[in-house]
Design a protein around this motif. Structure first.
Motif, PDB file in Angstrom:
ATOM      1  N   ALA A   1     -10.655 -21.820 -74.232  1.00  0.00           N
ATOM      2  CA  ALA A   1     -11.873 -21.958 -74.500  1.00  0.00           C
ATOM      3  C   ALA A   1     -12.611 -21.204 -75.490  1.00  0.00           C
ATOM      4  O   ALA A   1     -12.309 -20.260 -75.924  1.00  0.00           O
TER       5      ALA A   1
ATOM      6  N   SER B   1     -11.941 -31.750 -68.183  1.00  0.00           N
ATOM      7  CA  SER B   1     -10.925 -32.309 -69.136  1.00  0.00           C
ATOM      8  C   SER B   1      -9.655 -32.308 -68.393  1.00  0.00           C
ATOM      9  O   SER B   1      -8.653 -33.279 -68.780  1.00  0.00           O
ATOM     10  N   ARG B   2      -9.550 -31.363 -67.318  1.00  0.00           N
ATOM     11  CA  ARG B   2      -8.049 -31.597 -66.700  1.00  0.00           C
ATOM     12  C   ARG B   2      -8.002 -32.932 -65.709  1.00  0.00           C
ATOM     13  O   ARG B   2      -7.079 -33.449 -65.540  1.00  0.00           O
TER      14      ARG B   2
ATOM     15  N   VAL C   1      -4.491 -22.320 -63.353  1.00  0.00           N
ATOM     16  CA  VAL C   1      -5.268 -22.372 -64.478  1.00  0.00           C
ATOM     17  C   VAL C   1      -5.639 -21.127 -65.119  1.00  0.00           C
ATOM     18  O   VAL C   1      -6.329 -20.261 -64.232  1.00  0.00           O
TER      19      VAL C   1
ATOM     20  N   LEU D   1     -13.765 -27.667 -68.798  1.00  0.00           N
ATOM     21  CA  LEU D   1     -12.100 -27.609 -68.569  1.00  0.00           C
ATOM     22  C   LEU D   1     -11.970 -28.460 -67.427  1.00  0.00           C
ATOM     23  O   LEU D   1     -10.899 -29.061 -67.432  1.00  0.00           O
TER      24      LEU D   1
ATOM     25  N   ILE E   1      -7.652 -19.075 -68.192  1.00  0.00           N
ATOM     26  CA  ILE E   1      -8.569 -19.205 -69.269  1.00  0.00           C
ATOM     27  C   ILE E   1      -8.189 -18.124 -70.276  1.00  0.00           C
ATOM     28  O   ILE E   1      -8.658 -16.924 -69.865  1.00  0.00           O
TER      29      ILE E   1
ATOM     30  N   GLY F   1      -5.944 -22.720 -70.312  1.00  0.00           N
ATOM     31  CA  GLY F   1      -7.067 -23.289 -70.895  1.00  0.00           C
ATOM     32  C   GLY F   1      -7.507 -22.485 -71.907  1.00  0.00           C
ATOM     33  O   GLY F   1      -7.657 -21.513 -71.984  1.00  0.00           O
TER      34      GLY F   1
ATOM     35  N   THR G   1      -1.653 -26.974 -72.373  1.00  0.00           N
ATOM     36  CA  THR G   1      -2.681 -26.228 -72.963  1.00  0.00           C
ATOM     37  C   THR G   1      -3.916 -27.231 -73.177  1.00  0.00           C
ATOM     38  O   THR G   1      -3.692 -28.453 -73.665  1.00  0.00           O
ATOM     39  N   VAL G   2      -4.958 -26.935 -72.691  1.00  0.00           N
ATOM     40  CA  VAL G   2      -6.249 -27.599 -72.970  1.00  0.00           C
ATOM     41  C   VAL G   2      -7.289 -26.834 -73.669  1.00  0.00           C
ATOM     42  O   VAL G   2      -7.652 -25.740 -73.078  1.00  0.00           O
ATOM     43  N   TYR G   3      -7.789 -27.459 -74.633  1.00  0.00           N
ATOM     44  CA  TYR G   3      -8.726 -26.884 -75.526  1.00  0.00           C
ATOM     45  C   TYR G   3     -10.006 -27.354 -75.026  1.00  0.00           C
ATOM     46  O   TYR G   3     -10.344 -28.547 -75.028  1.00  0.00           O
ATOM     47  N   VAL G   4     -11.284 -26.429 -75.165  1.00  0.00           N
ATOM     48  CA  VAL G   4     -12.696 -26.769 -74.613  1.00  0.00           C
ATOM     49  C   VAL G   4     -13.549 -26.032 -75.536  1.00  0.00           C
ATOM     50  O   VAL G   4     -13.213 -24.756 -75.758  1.00  0.00           O
TER      51      VAL G   4
END
Length: 162
Positions: free
Chosen positions: A98, A120-121, A51, A117, A53, A96, A135-138
């Motif tokens: 952020a 969220s994962r 991951v 994060l 960020i 990630g 892609t993960v948005y926090v």
């Protein structure tokens, strides 16, 4: 998980090569120096999750801090390239995104962002159809905000003066 950044405050009409070089050295080259050996090891092991960020700043060329945006865009592209290189071996590479507020307590808020994060994962692994998200948005609402911003034509985006 890799997370590091330097973001100097720069005046709108300021162009400072020393500040730019430091941001690129930490935000992009630091990430590459750390992630290359990790990617090599995970590729050999044929498992794991990396991951990195990044920041929503890497999604568009904002006028406020061009080199910070560039460093994060470079990190996003690097993570995508690593994902394409070792993903075929069963290694997951996640970007990630952020959004950290400038006026917050950086250490406390940064920790909170990393915890978010992680949660969220875990949710992505349980949610049907979401496990492959790259892609993960926090915070999560930024996923929709950034979808609109990325879809916006450049002639409209530059009028926002962000």
């Amino acid at each position: 998980m890799y997370a590091a950044a330097v973001q100097h405050r720069v005046a709108f009409d300021e162009f400072d090569v020393a500040k730019d070089q430091e941001m690129l050295a930490v935000d992009l080259m630091g990430a590459i120096a750390w992630l290359d050996p990790v990617a090599e090891r995970f590729g050999r092991l044929r498992r794991g999750t990396i991951v990195g960020i990044g920041s929503v700043a890497g999604d568009r060329g904002r006028s406020a801090n061009p080199v910070y945006n560039t460093s994060k865009a470079g990190l996003h592209t690097f993570l995508e390239a690593i994902r394409n290189r070792i993903g075929r071996y069963g290694v997951r590479v996640v970007t990630g995104q952020a959004r950290v507020r400038r006026n917050s307590d950086d250490c406390r808020h940064g920790k909170h962002t990393l915890e978010d994060l992680g949660r969220s994962r875990r949710r992505d692994h349980r949610a049907p159809g979401a496990a492959g998200r790259e892609t993960v948005y926090v915070p999560a609402r930024w996923r929709y905000v950034m979808w609109v911003i990325r879809a916006m034509p450049s002639c409209v985006f530059k009028r926002l003066r962000v």
